[in-house]
Structures are given as C-alpha cells and as structure tokens.
Design a protein around this motif. Structure first.
Motif, PDB file in Angstrom:
ATOM      1  N   LEU A  35      28.030  42.312  51.381  1.00 46.04           N
ATOM      2  CA  LEU A  35      28.915  43.333  51.922  1.00 46.04           C
ATOM      3  C   LEU A  35      29.656  44.042  50.793  1.00 46.04           C
ATOM      4  O   LEU A  35      29.800  45.268  50.798  1.00 46.04           O
ATOM      5  CB  LEU A  35      29.916  42.720  52.899  1.00 46.04           C
ATOM      6  N   GLY A  36      30.117  43.261  49.816  1.00 40.12           N
ATOM      7  CA  GLY A  36      30.807  43.852  48.672  1.00 40.12           C
ATOM      8  C   GLY A  36      29.948  44.886  47.967  1.00 40.12           C
ATOM      9  O   GLY A  36      30.431  45.953  47.567  1.00 40.12           O
ATOM     10  N   ALA A  37      28.666  44.588  47.811  1.00 40.75           N
ATOM     11  CA  ALA A  37      27.762  45.527  47.147  1.00 40.75           C
ATOM     12  C   ALA A  37      27.618  46.822  47.947  1.00 40.75           C
ATOM     13  O   ALA A  37      27.541  47.917  47.382  1.00 40.75           O
ATOM     14  CB  ALA A  37      26.395  44.877  46.947  1.00 40.75           C
ATOM     15  N   VAL A  38      27.608  46.698  49.272  1.00 43.35           N
ATOM     16  CA  VAL A  38      27.460  47.876  50.134  1.00 43.35           C
ATOM     17  C   VAL A  38      28.683  48.781  50.051  1.00 43.35           C
ATOM     18  O   VAL A  38      28.565  50.013  50.012  1.00 43.35           O
ATOM     19  CB  VAL A  38      27.214  47.447  51.596  1.00 43.35           C
ATOM     20  N   ILE A  39      29.868  48.191  50.026  1.00 43.36           N
ATOM     21  CA  ILE A  39      31.093  48.992  50.061  1.00 43.36           C
ATOM     22  C   ILE A  39      31.706  49.185  48.677  1.00 43.36           C
ATOM     23  O   ILE A  39      32.801  49.731  48.536  1.00 43.36           O
ATOM     24  CB  ILE A  39      32.136  48.358  51.012  1.00 43.36           C
ATOM     25  N   ASN A  40      31.004  48.699  47.638  1.00 39.94           N
ATOM     26  CA  ASN A  40      31.431  48.872  46.239  1.00 39.94           C
ATOM     27  C   ASN A  40      32.710  48.103  45.901  1.00 39.94           C
ATOM     28  O   ASN A  40      33.590  48.601  45.203  1.00 39.94           O
ATOM     29  CB  ASN A  40      31.612  50.354  45.907  1.00 39.94           C
ATOM     30  N   TYR A  41      32.809  46.892  46.442  1.00 40.54           N
ATOM     31  CA  TYR A  41      33.860  45.958  46.069  1.00 40.54           C
ATOM     32  C   TYR A  41      33.192  44.628  45.730  1.00 40.54           C
ATOM     33  O   TYR A  41      32.027  44.398  46.067  1.00 40.54           O
ATOM     34  CB  TYR A  41      34.860  45.753  47.213  1.00 40.54           C
ATOM     35  N   THR A  42      33.932  43.733  45.096  1.00 36.50           N
ATOM     36  CA  THR A  42      33.357  42.436  44.758  1.00 36.50           C
ATOM     37  C   THR A  42      33.318  41.539  45.994  1.00 36.50           C
ATOM     38  O   THR A  42      34.150  41.661  46.902  1.00 36.50           O
ATOM     39  CB  THR A  42      34.173  41.728  43.665  1.00 36.50           C
ATOM     40  N   GLY A  43      32.350  40.623  45.995  1.00 38.55           N
ATOM     41  CA  GLY A  43      32.291  39.642  47.068  1.00 38.55           C
ATOM     42  C   GLY A  43      33.525  38.771  47.075  1.00 38.55           C
ATOM     43  O   GLY A  43      33.974  38.318  48.134  1.00 38.55           O
ATOM     44  N   SER A  44      34.087  38.537  45.885  1.00 34.36           N
ATOM     45  CA  SER A  44      35.308  37.737  45.778  1.00 34.36           C
ATOM     46  C   SER A  44      36.455  38.394  46.527  1.00 34.36           C
ATOM     47  O   SER A  44      37.218  37.720  47.236  1.00 34.36           O
ATOM     48  CB  SER A  44      35.687  37.540  44.314  1.00 34.36           C
ATOM     49  N   LEU A  45      36.603  39.716  46.402  1.00 31.81           N
ATOM     50  CA  LEU A  45      37.673  40.418  47.105  1.00 31.81           C
ATOM     51  C   LEU A  45      37.457  40.337  48.608  1.00 31.81           C
ATOM     52  O   LEU A  45      38.410  40.119  49.372  1.00 31.81           O
ATOM     53  CB  LEU A  45      37.738  41.877  46.667  1.00 31.81           C
ATOM     54  N   VAL A  46      36.223  40.510  49.042  1.00 33.10           N
ATOM     55  CA  VAL A  46      35.924  40.380  50.474  1.00 33.10           C
ATOM     56  C   VAL A  46      36.371  39.013  50.963  1.00 33.10           C
ATOM     57  O   VAL A  46      37.004  38.883  52.023  1.00 33.10           O
ATOM     58  CB  VAL A  46      34.416  40.584  50.740  1.00 33.10           C
ATOM     59  N   GLY A  47      36.063  37.964  50.196  1.00 28.81           N
ATOM     60  CA  GLY A  47      36.459  36.614  50.577  1.00 28.81           C
ATOM     61  C   GLY A  47      37.962  36.433  50.623  1.00 28.81           C
ATOM     62  O   GLY A  47      38.493  35.772  51.528  1.00 28.81           O
ATOM     63  N   GLN A  48      38.674  37.020  49.667  1.00 23.43           N
ATOM     64  CA  GLN A  48      40.139  36.898  49.644  1.00 23.43           C
ATOM     65  C   GLN A  48      40.768  37.588  50.848  1.00 23.43           C
ATOM     66  O   GLN A  48      41.752  37.103  51.411  1.00 23.43           O
ATOM     67  CB  GLN A  48      40.679  37.502  48.344  1.00 23.43           C
ATOM     68  N   ILE A  49      40.196  38.721  51.246  1.00 22.45           N
ATOM     69  CA  ILE A  49      40.736  39.428  52.410  1.00 22.45           C
ATOM     70  C   ILE A  49      40.399  38.668  53.686  1.00 22.45           C
ATOM     71  O   ILE A  49      41.227  38.545  54.596  1.00 22.45           O
ATOM     72  CB  ILE A  49      40.201  40.872  52.457  1.00 22.45           C
ATOM     73  N   GLU A  50      39.203  38.112  53.758  1.00 20.34           N
ATOM     74  CA  GLU A  50      38.808  37.333  54.936  1.00 20.34           C
ATOM     75  C   GLU A  50      39.701  36.116  55.141  1.00 20.34           C
ATOM     76  O   GLU A  50      39.961  35.709  56.267  1.00 20.34           O
ATOM     77  CB  GLU A  50      37.354  36.873  54.809  1.00 20.34           C
ATOM     78  N   THR A  51      40.158  35.529  54.058  1.00 18.82           N
ATOM     79  CA  THR A  51      40.979  34.315  54.151  1.00 18.82           C
ATOM     80  C   THR A  51      42.470  34.615  54.048  1.00 18.82           C
ATOM     81  O   THR A  51      43.274  33.726  53.789  1.00 18.82           O
ATOM     82  CB  THR A  51      40.562  33.314  53.068  1.00 18.82           C
ATOM     83  N   ALA A  52      42.825  35.884  54.234  1.00 19.98           N
ATOM     84  CA  ALA A  52      44.234  36.304  54.301  1.00 19.98           C
ATOM     85  C   ALA A  52      44.996  36.029  53.020  1.00 19.98           C
ATOM     86  O   ALA A  52      46.207  35.816  53.041  1.00 19.98           O
ATOM     87  CB  ALA A  52      44.941  35.636  55.488  1.00 19.98           C
ATOM     88  N   ARG A  53      44.295  36.064  51.889  1.00 16.66           N
ATOM     89  CA  ARG A  53      44.967  35.877  50.599  1.00 16.66           C
ATOM     90  C   ARG A  53      45.218  37.192  49.878  1.00 16.66           C
ATOM     91  O   ARG A  53      45.947  37.228  48.893  1.00 16.66           O
ATOM     92  CB  ARG A  53      44.133  34.957  49.706  1.00 16.66           C
ATOM     93  N   LYS A  54      44.618  38.265  50.372  1.00 12.20           N
ATOM     94  CA  LYS A  54      44.753  39.578  49.743  1.00 12.20           C
ATOM     95  C   LYS A  54      44.863  40.629  50.835  1.00 12.20           C
ATOM     96  O   LYS A  54      44.182  40.562  51.860  1.00 12.20           O
ATOM     97  CB  LYS A  54      43.515  39.856  48.879  1.00 12.20           C
ATOM     98  N   LEU A  55      45.716  41.627  50.589  1.00 11.36           N
ATOM     99  CA  LEU A  55      45.864  42.703  51.561  1.00 11.36           C
ATOM    100  C   LEU A  55      44.721  43.699  51.433  1.00 11.36           C
ATOM    101  O   LEU A  55      44.338  44.073  50.329  1.00 11.36           O
ATOM    102  CB  LEU A  55      47.174  43.446  51.327  1.00 11.36           C
ATOM    103  N   PRO A  56      44.169  44.150  52.549  1.00 13.14           N
ATOM    104  CA  PRO A  56      43.176  45.224  52.499  1.00 13.14           C
ATOM    105  C   PRO A  56      43.860  46.556  52.219  1.00 13.14           C
ATOM    106  O   PRO A  56      45.068  46.701  52.376  1.00 13.14           O
ATOM    107  CB  PRO A  56      42.573  45.204  53.903  1.00 13.14           C
TER     108      PRO A  56
END
Length: 282
Positions: A35-56
């Motif tokens: 997903l990160g590759a599709v939207i031009n973000y890292t997979g790590s950021l996607v994971g942080q947002i999914e686990t409520a550790r980072k704001l979208p």
C-alpha cells in the motif's frame, strides 16, 4: 507467525481510523509495504498509522481513499481524528472556529494558532512539554484548514507589536513566521493589524481574548489560562469585549501599514546576511 496488534476501534478516533485503514487494506489484499508503494509512503508509516502511533495527514488520507476505494471515508474521519488530539478543554474552541462566520482575536504577545507557521507552533508547544510533539503540532496546523475552505470565516487578528519582537524558536523561525503573516496580505478573508508600542495604554491591557460570531447562534467570548479555556455567551461579556475589540481595531495600524511594519521588523531584526559560502550568518 507475524504478531498483529489488536486494535480497539472504540478507544479513540485515531484508533478507529487505524482500524478502518487496516480493514480496507486487508480487503484489498495489500501488505503495508505494498500500500505504501501505491500511495508513495513507506510501509512503516502505514503501519504506524494503523496502530495509532502516528497521525495521518490530509494528503495521506486522500491518496489512501483513492487507492483503496473507500469513498472518502478516511478523509472524512481526518477532521475528527485531528480534533481529538487537541487538549480536551480546547476541542470545543476548534469546533467554534470551524462553525463561526467571523473570528476576532486579540493577542498582545503571541501569534494566534490559526496564523502560526509550523516551526513557530512547535517552538510554542515545546516550551514546557516536548512530548508527542509531532502529533500535537500536526493537530494545531490542521486547525488552519478552515482558512482554505470556500466557506472560511472572516478572521480579524489584532496582535501586539511585541509579537514581532518576542524571539520564539530563533531568528530563522521568526523570519519564517513573519513571512507567513505577510502571506495573508492579499487574503480576502484574513486581516492582520498590529497594535504598535507607541499606542501606550489601550483597551486590551487585561490580556488576550477571542470573539466568535455565528450566522444564527449568539456570539461567544473566549479566554484561557494555562490549563483551561473559558467560553461564554453572556450578553454583558460579549458586549464588553466587542466594545474593547472595536477600540483595539481603531487604535491599531491599518492592515496595509501593519504589513509594512511586519516587513520592516522581519528584515531589520531577522534578516539573513549570507557569507561567501552561502550560509546565513544571522
């Protein structure tokens, strides 16, 4: 076996956002990295947002909605998520700002939050507490989206001249902040006036306050101290602060003359002189 954090969508708006993001991603058969590759973000950021550790962000939400075909769900949730990151006592103020047809602010020492640059906001927020600074700064900056909406409120800001001289975050941050104020010079719905030192005694000596006016609801006055805010629709309080604000506007420099003063202070106090190597000396 990969451990997957269990999300409680009822824990907070941010948890709900992360839960929905994961649900739609998995339904699409994508890993976080994919997903990160599709939207031009890292997979790590996607994971942080999914686990409520980072704001979208707005951009992240819009790209993800498009990629996963969510019909704009994440973008619609974003406002609620960002508002939930504000202090509980301030969330009502953010609602008032968003609903108001007119916002009238006076601050003698600090640039108002709706007009702060990100670096200035971070410096202010970190003054006594630098924990979770990224999310807190993101939430503050998100409030400014109302100034870009087609139905944005009219914003009048009377700022004491001290605001231009109080060096918050260093010279580079202040130059950026004053330049940010100047960026509103041609904005049809944002008006910035500076109350110069030479005025002396003025109607705002008791401190900062905001007025909110609405299309149908009664006007509100808002003041705050270090720990909490105090909104009131008391007619006497509204009338008193409205009169004070009229006096402050009449005493302050015009919008045009205010921009001239801001530009002068920016260049004289925070102007950059470049060395031969191209690095700023001041």
């Amino acid at each position: 076996m990969t451990h997957v954090n269990v999300l409680d969508p009822g824990a907070s708006p941010l948890d709900y956002y992360g839960y929905e993001l994961r649900r739609y991603r998995e339904a699409a058969g994508l890993t976080q990295k994919q997903l990160g590759a599709v939207i031009n973000y890292t997979g790590s950021l996607v994971g942080q947002i999914e686990t409520a550790r980072k704001l979208p962000t707005q951009e992240f939400s819009e790209r993800t909605d498009a990629a996963l075909g969510t019909d704009g769900l994440l973008t619609r949730l974003l406002g609620l998520v960002l508002r939930s990151q504000l202090p509980a006592w301030f969330q009502q103020v953010a609602e008032l700002e968003a609903r108001a047809s007119g916002v009238y602010v006076f601050h003698p020492q600090l640039v108002h939050g709706l007009l702060q640059s990100e670096a200035y906001a971070r410096a202010v927020l970190a003054a006594v507490d630098d924990s979770d600074l990224d999310n807190r700064a993101a939430a503050r900056m998100a409030r400014q989206r109302i100034l870009k909406d087609a139905k944005s409120p009219v914003l009048w800001a009377v700022l004491g001249e001290a605001v231009l001289h109080q060096e918050i975050g260093g010279k580079r941050v202040m130059r950026e902040q004053l330049q940010h104020l100047l960026s509103f010079e041609k904005h049809r719905r944002v008006n910035i006036q500076i109350l110069p030192f030479e005025v002396g005694v003025h109607a705002g000596l008791m401190g900062a306050f905001n007025l909110y006016r609405f299309p149908t609801d009664p006007a509100l006055v808002y003041t705050e101290d270090y720990e909490t805010g105090h909104p009131t629709a008391n007619p006497d309080a509204v009338e008193s602060r409205s009169l004070r604000y009229d006096h402050l506007q009449a005493t302050a420099l015009s919008v045009s003359d205010s921009a001239t003063l801001i530009r002068h202070v920016m260049e004289e106090r925070y102007g950059e002189q470049l060395s031969l190597g191209g690095r700023p000396l001041a």
